[in-house]
Write a protein that holds these residues in place. Sequence first.
Motif, mmCIF file in Angstrom:
data_model
loop_
_atom_site.group_PDB
_atom_site.id
_atom_site.type_symbol
_atom_site.label_atom_id
_atom_site.label_comp_id
_atom_site.label_asym_id
_atom_site.label_seq_id
_atom_site.Cartn_x
_atom_site.Cartn_y
_atom_site.Cartn_z
ATOM 1 N N MET A 165 11.431 -0.204 -26.019
ATOM 2 C CA MET A 165 10.080 -0.625 -25.688
ATOM 3 C C MET A 165 10.005 -2.143 -25.487
ATOM 4 S SD MET A 165 8.251 1.946 -25.226
ATOM 5 C CE MET A 165 6.766 0.982 -24.976
ATOM 6 N N GLN A 166 10.765 -2.892 -26.280
ATOM 7 C CA GLN A 166 10.794 -4.352 -26.115
ATOM 8 C C GLN A 166 11.345 -4.724 -24.742
ATOM 9 O OE1 GLN A 166 13.558 -6.487 -28.652
ATOM 10 N NE2 GLN A 166 12.240 -8.277 -28.698
ATOM 11 N N THR A 167 12.387 -4.007 -24.313
ATOM 12 C CA THR A 167 12.959 -4.248 -22.993
ATOM 13 C C THR A 167 11.933 -3.969 -21.903
ATOM 14 O OG1 THR A 167 15.172 -3.670 -23.761
ATOM 15 C CG2 THR A 167 14.785 -3.568 -21.382
ATOM 16 N N ILE A 168 11.195 -2.884 -22.057
ATOM 17 C CA ILE A 168 10.170 -2.528 -21.071
ATOM 18 C C ILE A 168 9.103 -3.615 -20.997
ATOM 19 C CG2 ILE A 168 8.356 -0.876 -20.485
ATOM 20 C CD1 ILE A 168 10.114 1.259 -21.901
ATOM 21 N N LEU A 169 8.670 -4.090 -22.153
ATOM 22 C CA LEU A 169 7.623 -5.115 -22.186
ATOM 23 C C LEU A 169 8.084 -6.411 -21.510
ATOM 24 C CD1 LEU A 169 6.264 -4.593 -25.815
ATOM 25 C CD2 LEU A 169 5.063 -4.102 -23.678
#
Length: 316
Positions: free
Chosen positions: A162-166
């Motif tokens: 999710m951090q990568t997506i953000l």
Amino acid sequence: MSIWRALSEKMAVFTVIFAVVAYAFPSAFLIFKDVFLFCFAATMFALGVVLKPEEAQSAIAKPLSIALGVAMQFWIMPMLGFTAALIATWQGASPAMALGFIIVGCAPGAMASNVIAYLAGGAVAFSIAMTMVATMFSPILTPLLVDLLGSAYMEIPFWPMMQTILLSVVLPLALGMALRTRLSSSKLKQAEVIAPGIASIAIIIICGYAVAGNHEQLANTPAIVFVLVVLLNGLGYLLGWFAGKLFRFERSYRITLSIEIGMQNAGLGVALALQHFEPETALPGALFAVWCIVTAAGMTRWLHRNSHDADVPAAI
């Protein structure tokens, strides 16, 4: 400005050329290893610049369309991936390599699909919404589907993903949209020409890196794997288009649904395969990552030449 327009209009040609170069001289593209996510971020920033506020509002106003699209994403492609795995096994491919098709089919939509949707005249905001929702659900749906269809369990690190997506999707997209509001009308027209070219460069780099990073494996890949990759991609486009017609989507939404389903986040599939399974399992994903960009870029040209088809009013 002609060079930027040429980059976007001839992206399929450039993708093939640089994929060949990357295969012949992998070291020339392995240098992009540490900036791979920045390339994704560049595509999303470019999309933010060209994304019109009314398109975003239109997509948000149709949550049922997004839900139907994501449902088709996680039904059509896993079934196609499972079928491809069966055929690969019948043709003598190893179980590890066959599993790679299931992982590709169970992955969410590719981030590059957002750029392709724009270049093909699709609904960009709908594409972004589908990619985001599918990716957010993928930490749950992808391992469940792989376990169900491939008898394997795959742990996905939810919060790092999710951090990568953000950082690589949401943030650059927001920055691009913010920049759009500060540009004068003349500067905005220039940006709308330049942005697709920048996005095309990023996609070409991503494609080249995928080839270079899997150079040795690609050289020893059985022919049936190449054939199945082509079929998996092509049938994804076709069934996505007919699903859009079934739901009575307007033409731009049908284009987007076809692209979202036909293109998979094979890069994610490759990473997961390498981390949790044998190296052979990553081969279908590596091939798919290259092939789907080539076919999608070529499809944008065909769609532009047939852009005068009558739209079907959206029912959703």
